[in-house]
Design a protein around this motif. Structure first.
Motif, PDB file in Angstrom:
ATOM      1  N   ALA A 118       0.835  -1.212   0.000  1.00  0.00           N
ATOM      2  CA  ALA A 118       0.000   0.000   0.000  1.00  0.00           C
ATOM      3  C   ALA A 118       0.865   1.255   0.000  1.00  0.00           C
ATOM      4  O   ALA A 118       0.364   2.356   0.185  1.00  0.00           O
ATOM      5  CB  ALA A 118      -0.930  -0.014   1.205  1.00  0.00           C
ATOM      6  N   GLY A 132      -4.480   3.292   2.309  1.00  0.00           N
ATOM      7  CA  GLY A 132      -5.802   3.128   2.910  1.00  0.00           C
ATOM      8  C   GLY A 132      -6.774   2.487   1.935  1.00  0.00           C
ATOM      9  O   GLY A 132      -6.424   2.208   0.780  1.00  0.00           O
ATOM     10  N   MET A 133      -7.991   2.222   2.410  1.00  0.00           N
ATOM     11  CA  MET A 133      -8.989   1.573   1.537  1.00  0.00           C
ATOM     12  C   MET A 133     -10.311   2.325   1.602  1.00  0.00           C
ATOM     13  O   MET A 133     -10.639   2.936   2.631  1.00  0.00           O
ATOM     14  CB  MET A 133      -9.214   0.133   2.010  1.00  0.00           C
ATOM     15  CG  MET A 133      -8.089  -0.821   1.671  1.00  0.00           C
ATOM     16  SD  MET A 133      -8.359  -2.449   2.404  1.00  0.00           S
ATOM     17  CE  MET A 133      -7.537  -2.264   3.975  1.00  0.00           C
ATOM     18  N   LYS A 154      -4.239  -6.495  -6.678  1.00  0.00           N
ATOM     19  CA  LYS A 154      -2.870  -6.535  -7.198  1.00  0.00           C
ATOM     20  C   LYS A 154      -2.702  -7.221  -8.544  1.00  0.00           C
ATOM     21  O   LYS A 154      -1.749  -6.952  -9.254  1.00  0.00           O
ATOM     22  CB  LYS A 154      -1.950  -7.147  -6.133  1.00  0.00           C
ATOM     23  CG  LYS A 154      -2.006  -6.285  -4.867  1.00  0.00           C
ATOM     24  CD  LYS A 154      -1.347  -6.876  -3.656  1.00  0.00           C
ATOM     25  CE  LYS A 154      -1.751  -6.071  -2.420  1.00  0.00           C
ATOM     26  NZ  LYS A 154      -1.243  -6.645  -1.181  1.00  0.00           N
ATOM     27  N   GLY A 168       2.108  -9.303  -2.238  1.00  0.00           N
ATOM     28  CA  GLY A 168       0.928 -10.174  -2.242  1.00  0.00           C
ATOM     29  C   GLY A 168       0.309 -10.214  -3.615  1.00  0.00           C
ATOM     30  O   GLY A 168       0.610  -9.387  -4.466  1.00  0.00           O
ATOM     31  N   ARG A 189      -2.413 -13.079  -3.993  1.00  0.00           N
ATOM     32  CA  ARG A 189      -3.355 -14.195  -3.972  1.00  0.00           C
ATOM     33  C   ARG A 189      -4.718 -13.821  -3.404  1.00  0.00           C
ATOM     34  O   ARG A 189      -5.671 -14.576  -3.549  1.00  0.00           O
ATOM     35  CB  ARG A 189      -2.793 -15.294  -3.083  1.00  0.00           C
ATOM     36  CG  ARG A 189      -1.538 -15.857  -3.590  1.00  0.00           C
ATOM     37  CD  ARG A 189      -0.841 -16.628  -2.479  1.00  0.00           C
ATOM     38  NE  ARG A 189       0.151 -17.453  -3.074  1.00  0.00           N
ATOM     39  CZ  ARG A 189      -0.041 -18.736  -3.360  1.00  0.00           C
ATOM     40  NH1 ARG A 189      -1.165 -19.315  -3.053  1.00  0.00           N
ATOM     41  NH2 ARG A 189       0.909 -19.419  -3.946  1.00  0.00           N
ATOM     42  N   GLY A 190      -4.771 -12.719  -2.704  1.00  0.00           N
ATOM     43  CA  GLY A 190      -6.040 -12.323  -2.106  1.00  0.00           C
ATOM     44  C   GLY A 190      -6.533 -13.311  -1.076  1.00  0.00           C
ATOM     45  O   GLY A 190      -7.732 -13.525  -0.925  1.00  0.00           O
ATOM     46  N   GLU A 191      -5.612 -13.939  -0.375  1.00  0.00           N
ATOM     47  CA  GLU A 191      -6.016 -14.971   0.585  1.00  0.00           C
ATOM     48  C   GLU A 191      -5.807 -14.563   2.029  1.00  0.00           C
ATOM     49  O   GLU A 191      -6.453 -15.087   2.924  1.00  0.00           O
ATOM     50  CB  GLU A 191      -5.151 -16.219   0.369  1.00  0.00           C
ATOM     51  CG  GLU A 191      -5.631 -17.119  -0.698  1.00  0.00           C
ATOM     52  CD  GLU A 191      -4.762 -18.355  -0.795  1.00  0.00           C
ATOM     53  OE1 GLU A 191      -5.296 -19.381  -1.180  1.00  0.00           O
ATOM     54  OE2 GLU A 191      -3.558 -18.273  -0.470  1.00  0.00           O
ATOM     55  N   THR A 232      -3.861   2.569   7.242  1.00  0.00           N
ATOM     56  CA  THR A 232      -4.629   1.439   7.764  1.00  0.00           C
ATOM     57  C   THR A 232      -4.089   1.032   9.126  1.00  0.00           C
ATOM     58  O   THR A 232      -2.877   0.978   9.336  1.00  0.00           O
ATOM     59  CB  THR A 232      -4.537   0.249   6.775  1.00  0.00           C
ATOM     60  OG1 THR A 232      -5.016   0.692   5.506  1.00  0.00           O
ATOM     61  CG2 THR A 232      -5.363  -0.927   7.236  1.00  0.00           C
TER      62      THR A 232
HETATM   63  P1  ADP Z   1      -3.300  -9.719  -1.451  1.00  0.00           P
HETATM   64  O1  ADP Z   1      -2.316  -8.960  -0.646  1.00  0.00           O
HETATM   65  O2  ADP Z   1      -2.769 -10.998  -1.954  1.00  0.00           O
HETATM   66  O3  ADP Z   1      -3.941  -8.906  -2.503  1.00  0.00           O
HETATM   67  P2  ADP Z   1      -4.793  -9.752   1.001  1.00  0.00           P
HETATM   68  O4  ADP Z   1      -5.890 -10.617   1.497  1.00  0.00           O
HETATM   69  O5  ADP Z   1      -3.569  -9.684   1.806  1.00  0.00           O
HETATM   70  O6  ADP Z   1      -4.481 -10.182  -0.472  1.00  0.00           O
HETATM   71  O7  ADP Z   1      -5.367  -8.290   0.847  1.00  0.00           O
HETATM   72  C1  ADP Z   1      -6.490  -8.053   0.046  1.00  0.00           C
HETATM   73  C2  ADP Z   1      -6.511  -6.643  -0.482  1.00  0.00           C
HETATM   74  O8  ADP Z   1      -6.768  -5.726   0.587  1.00  0.00           O
HETATM   75  C3  ADP Z   1      -5.211  -6.176  -1.088  1.00  0.00           C
HETATM   76  O9  ADP Z   1      -5.126  -6.559  -2.453  1.00  0.00           O
HETATM   77  C4  ADP Z   1      -5.287  -4.673  -0.914  1.00  0.00           C
HETATM   78  O10 ADP Z   1      -5.991  -4.084  -1.959  1.00  0.00           O
HETATM   79  C5  ADP Z   1      -6.105  -4.518   0.355  1.00  0.00           C
HETATM   80  N1  ADP Z   1      -5.274  -4.235   1.543  1.00  0.00           N
HETATM   81  C6  ADP Z   1      -4.887  -5.111   2.476  1.00  0.00           C
HETATM   82  N2  ADP Z   1      -4.140  -4.517   3.430  1.00  0.00           N
HETATM   83  C7  ADP Z   1      -4.041  -3.225   3.090  1.00  0.00           C
HETATM   84  C8  ADP Z   1      -3.389  -2.087   3.669  1.00  0.00           C
HETATM   85  N3  ADP Z   1      -2.659  -2.188   4.807  1.00  0.00           N
HETATM   86  N4  ADP Z   1      -3.517  -0.904   3.038  1.00  0.00           N
HETATM   87  C9  ADP Z   1      -4.229  -0.798   1.914  1.00  0.00           C
HETATM   88  N5  ADP Z   1      -4.858  -1.835   1.317  1.00  0.00           N
HETATM   89  C10 ADP Z   1      -4.784  -3.029   1.879  1.00  0.00           C
END
Ligand code: ADP
Ligand code: MG
Length: 627
Positions: A56, A81-82, A98, A112, A114-116, A161
Motif C-alpha cells: 500500500a 488506505g482503503m 494486485k 501479495g 493471492r487475495g487470501e 490502515t
Molecule cells: P493480497 O495482498 O494478496 O492482494 P490480502 O488478502 O492480503 O491479499 O489483501 C487483500 C486486499 O486488501 C489487497 O489486495 C489490498 O488491496 C487490500 N489491503 C490489504 N491490506 C491493506 C493495507 N494495509 N492498506 C491498503 N490496502 C490493503
C-alpha cells in the motif's frame, strides 16, 4: 409396528439416504481451512499484514504485539488506505487489487497477489480495522470475527490502515496448542520482521512487544539497516566490516554486502533476497562459501546480505506464501556469477590475511592475496593454554588434567582393548562400531599422528581417531551431566565481562538462565540489553566466555530449540567445543590412552554430538591391497 416402520423408512428415510451428498462449504469453513496454510503462527500473520502495508506504499509501519502475537498483533501504516467498499471486499476470498489476469503474475511488483491473507486471518481471529484514503474525509471501521462481519461504520482516523488482530486461533484450539512458548513465537516474529525490514530500508519501522519498544528503525540505506538491526547491540558490530558486492549481467543483477573474513564465526548472519523477498537457497549459499574457500577456519561461516534482482519470468513466481525456497531458471550460471562477484570484491578490498585463527588453531590453509601470490595466515598458538586450568576450589574431572602432561611422562596405563576373534575386514561399519563398544583398551601400542589423530591397533586393522572430536564427545557428556545434576563448578573471572545482546538473544538468555547457571556461569542482567559475566564453567577457562555464550544463544535460535532438553544439548556442545583441545597438541602416551578409553566408554562414540565422524578403521585388507 414392523409394518409401520417399513412404511416410514420408504417414505422418509430412504430419500435422505440416497440423496446427493456433495455441497459447497460455507465461506467461513473454507476460509478456516485455507487459514491452516496461510496463517500458521503469529509470525506468518505479521508477514502478511506488513507485506500489505508495503504494497500500500507505506513509509512508516508500526508493529505492536502482545503475548508474542497471541493476544494482539497490530499493524499501523500510513499507506494508501482503503475505500468503504474495498475494505469490505478485502476480507473476501480471492479478493485482491494486485492482479487482474494470469499474465500479471509474470510482472508482479507487489509482495501479495493471492487475495487470501485477510480472508484467512479473519476466519481464525477477531479482526478490527480502521482505514482511510487521503481523498476521503472520513474513514471506515470494520469488525470481523470468524469470517462474520460484526460491525461496519464510518470513523475518524488518520490516512492509512490500522489493523488489529486479536485472539489468534480463538476458534481453532488445535492450532493454539501447536504454538510454542512466547519466547519462541516472539523470536519467530522478529525473524520474519528482519526478513522484511532488511529489504525495505527506506521504510521506517517500529516494533513494540508488550509495551516495550524492541526496535526503532529510521529510514536509511541497506547498509544502515543492517547496522541498525545487527550492529548496535551485538558483540560483533557490522560497522566497517562489510564489503560491497555488485554485478550487473543480463541474466541477473546482484548487489549487497559480505562480511570480511575476520568477522566470520559460528553465528554468522546470512540472508538472500530476490526481488525484494527473503529466500533460502542452499545452492547459492554454497557459492558464497566457495568464494571464501581457504579464508576461514573449519566450521566458520561468513555473514552476507545479498540482494538479487531478476526478471520475474526467470523464477517460479507462484511461490507459496509460506515457502521461502525459490527455483531459478539458470541456477548454475548464477552460482558462477555470484561466486566470482564475491571473490573479486574480497580480493579488491584485500581482505583476508589478518584472520585470527587463535580460537581453534586448527586451520592452516593458504589465503590468496591481492597480487595473486599465496600467503599463509598467521597462526597464533598460546602455548600456555590449558582448558582444564582451575582454581583450587574448582572441580577437575578425574584424570583429564593428566592428558596434558609432557610427552615423556610414564604414568600408569589405564586403558585396554579387547581383542575380538572375528576379523575386521569382513565387517560392516556398524559391526565395527559394536566391536569398539565391546572393547577395553589394554596394553597395546597407541600412536599419535600429525598431532591430530590417535591410532589404535584393533583386531583386523587400525583405528584412526580424530583426537579433538573424541575429546568434544567426552566433554559433551560431562557437561550434560553437570547441567542435569546442577553440579557445574564455577571459576570466578578476575574482571567481569559484559555481554551485549540483541533483543531476541536477550529474551532467550532470560529463559535459559537456570541451565546456564547450572553448568557454572555466573550471570547477571545489568541493563535492558546486557548481562555481566562474573564466572564461567571451570572446565572452560576464562577467555571464551562471551563468544561461547553467543554461540550457545545463536545455536538455540537457529535450531528453534524451545525446550530445556534441546538447549541443554546446545549448551553442552558449545562448551565442549570450546573447552576441547585444539588440533596440533602433542599428547603423552598415557594421555592418548586415557582419551581413547574415555571416548570408547561413551554410549555412542562413533559420531560427535553434532554428527561428525570421530573415527574409522583401516582394515588389514585395505592396507595389504595398497602394497
Ligand atoms: P493480497 O495482498 O494478496 O492482494 P490480502 O488478502 O492480503 O491479499 O489483501 C487483500 C486486499 O486488501 C489487497 O489486495 C489490498 O488491496 C487490500 N489491503 C490489504 N491490506 C491493506 C493495507 N494495509 N492498506 C491498503 N490496502 C490493503
Ligand atoms: Mg496480502
Amino acid at each position: 409396528m414392523d409394518c409401520a416402520f417399513s412404511y416410514a423408512f420408504i417414505c422418509f428415510l430412504l430419500p435422505i439416504i440416497i440423496m446427493d451428498i456433495i455441497h459447497l462449504l460455507p465461506d467461513s469453513v473454507a476460509n478456516q481451512i485455507a487459514a491452516g496454510e496461510v496463517v500458521q503462527r503469529p509470525a506468518s500473520c505479521l508477514k502478511e499484514l506488513v507485506e500489505n502495508s508495503l504494497d500500500a506504499g507505506a513509509s512508516r509501519i508500526q508493529i505492536l504485539v502482545r503475548d508474542a502475537g497471541r493476544t494482539l498483533l497490530q499493524i499501523i501504516d500510513d499507506g494508501s488506505g482503503m475505500s468503504e467498499t474495498d475494505v469490505r471486499m478485502a476480507f473476501e476470498r480471492h479478493a485482491t487489487s494486485k492482479i487482474r489476469e494470469a499474465a500479471d503474475l509474470f510482472t508482479l511488483h507487489t509482495m501479495g497477489f493471492r487475495g487470501e491473507a485477510l480472508a484467512s486471518i479473519c476466519a481464525v481471529a477477531h479482526v478490527d480495522v480502521q482505514t482511510r484514503r487521503k481523498e476521503d474525509e472520513v474513514g471506515t471501521r470494520l469488525e470481523i470475527a470468524g469470517s462474520q462481519v460484526m460491525r461496519q461504520e464510518p470513523c475518524q482516523c488518520p490516512v492509512g490502515t490500522n489493523i488489529r488482530v486479536r485472539n489468534l486461533f480463538y476458534n481453532v484450539p488445535a492450532r493454539r496448542k501447536f504454538l510454542k512458548t512466547d519466547q519462541t513465537e516472539l523470536r519467530n516474529l522478529l525473524t520474519e520482521f528482519y526478513h522484511i525490514a532488511l529489504v525495505y530500508p527506506k521504510v521506517q519501522f517500529t516494533f513494540v512487544s508488550n509495551d516495550e519498544i524492541l526496535m526503532e528503525l529510521p529510514a536509511g540505506s541497506e547498509k544502515q539497516r543492517i547496522e541498525q538491526i545487527f550492529g548496535k547491540n551485538s558483540s560483533k558490530s557490522f560497522t566497517g566490516q562489510l564489503v560491497d558486492i555488485k554485478s550487473d549481467t543480463e541474466m541477473v543483477s546482484i548487489y549487497g554486502f559480505v562480511g570480511k573474513p575476520e568477522m566470520a564465526g559460528k553465528n554468522a548472519q546470512q540472508y538472500f533476497f530476490v526481488n525484494g523477498r527473503f529466500m533460502r537457497h542452499p545452492y547459492f549459499h554454497k557459492a558464497v562459501l566457495t568464494a571464501y574457500a581457504g579464508m576461514l577456519p573449519n566450521d566458520y561461516s561468513p555473514s552476507y546480505f545479498i540482494y538479487f534482482n531478476i526478471n520475474p519470468s526467470s523464477i517460479d513466481v507462484n511461490i507459496h506464501p509460506t515457502k521461502t525456497e525459490i527455483k531459478f531458471a539458470d541456477e548454475q550460471a548464477i552460482f558462477q556469477i555470484l561466486m566470482a562477484t564475491i571473490r573479486e570484491s574480497l580480493g579488491k578490498f584485500n581482505v583476508g590475511p589478518s584472520i585470527d585463527f587463535d580460537r581453534q588453531g586448527e586451520i592452516e590453509m593458504p589465503i590468496p592475496s591481492q597480487n595473486g601470490t599465496t600467503t599463509m595466515p598467521k597462526v597464533t598458538c598460546d602455548p600456555t593454554y590449558n582448558p582444564f586450568r582451575t582454581s583450587s576450589k574448582t572441580y577437575t574431572p578425574s584424570g583429564w588434567d593428566k592428558l596434558y602432561g609432557p610427552l615423556s611422562s610414564q604414568d600408569t596405563h589405564s586403558a585396554s582393548v579387547v581383542r575380538s576373534e572375528s576379523p575386521m575386514d569382513s565387517k560392516t561399519d556398524m559391526e565395527q562400531e559394536q566391536m569398539l563398544f565391546e572393547g577395553n583398551v589394554t596394553d597395546v601400542s597407541v600412536w599419535q599422528y600429525a598431532s591430530r589423530y590417535l591410532l589404535l591397533p584393533v583386531k583386523g586393522g587400525i583405528l584412526f581417531v580424530d583426537q579433538r572430536r573424541a575429546h568434544i564427545s567426552v566433554l559433551y557428556q560431562q557437561f550434560l551431566a553437570q547441567i542435569a545434576e546442577h553440579k557445574g563448578a564455577m571459576q570466578q573471572l578476575l574482571f567481569p565481562e559484559e555481554l551485549a545482546l540483541s533483543i531476541d538473544e536477550m529474551k532467550l538468555m532470560q529463559t535459559m538462565l537456570n541451565d546456564l547457571r547450572a553448568v557454572g556461569f555466573d550471570l547477571e542482567q545489568i541493563s535492558k540489553q546486557a548481562f555481566s559475566i562474573s564466572g564461567v564453567p571451570a572446565l572452560l577457562g576464562g577467555e571464551n566466555a562471551v563468544s561461547v555464550l553467543k554461540e550457545i544463544l545463536h545455536n538455540v535460535l537457529e535450531t528453534g530449540a524451545s525446550v530445556g532438553q534441546q538447549w541443554q544439548k546446545s549448551i553442552a556442545l558449545a562448551l565442549a567445543s570450546s573447552a576441547a583441545m585444539p588440533y596440533g597438541r602433542a599428547l603423552a602416551e598415557d594421555a592418548q590412552r586415557q582419551l581413547l578409553s574415555d571416548w570408547l566408554a561413551l554410549p555412542a562414540c562413533k559420531l560427535t554430538p553434532d554428527g561428525k565422524k570421530v573415527a574409522f578403521v583401516m582394515t588389514d585388507d585395505e592396507i595389504a591391497r595398497k602394497l
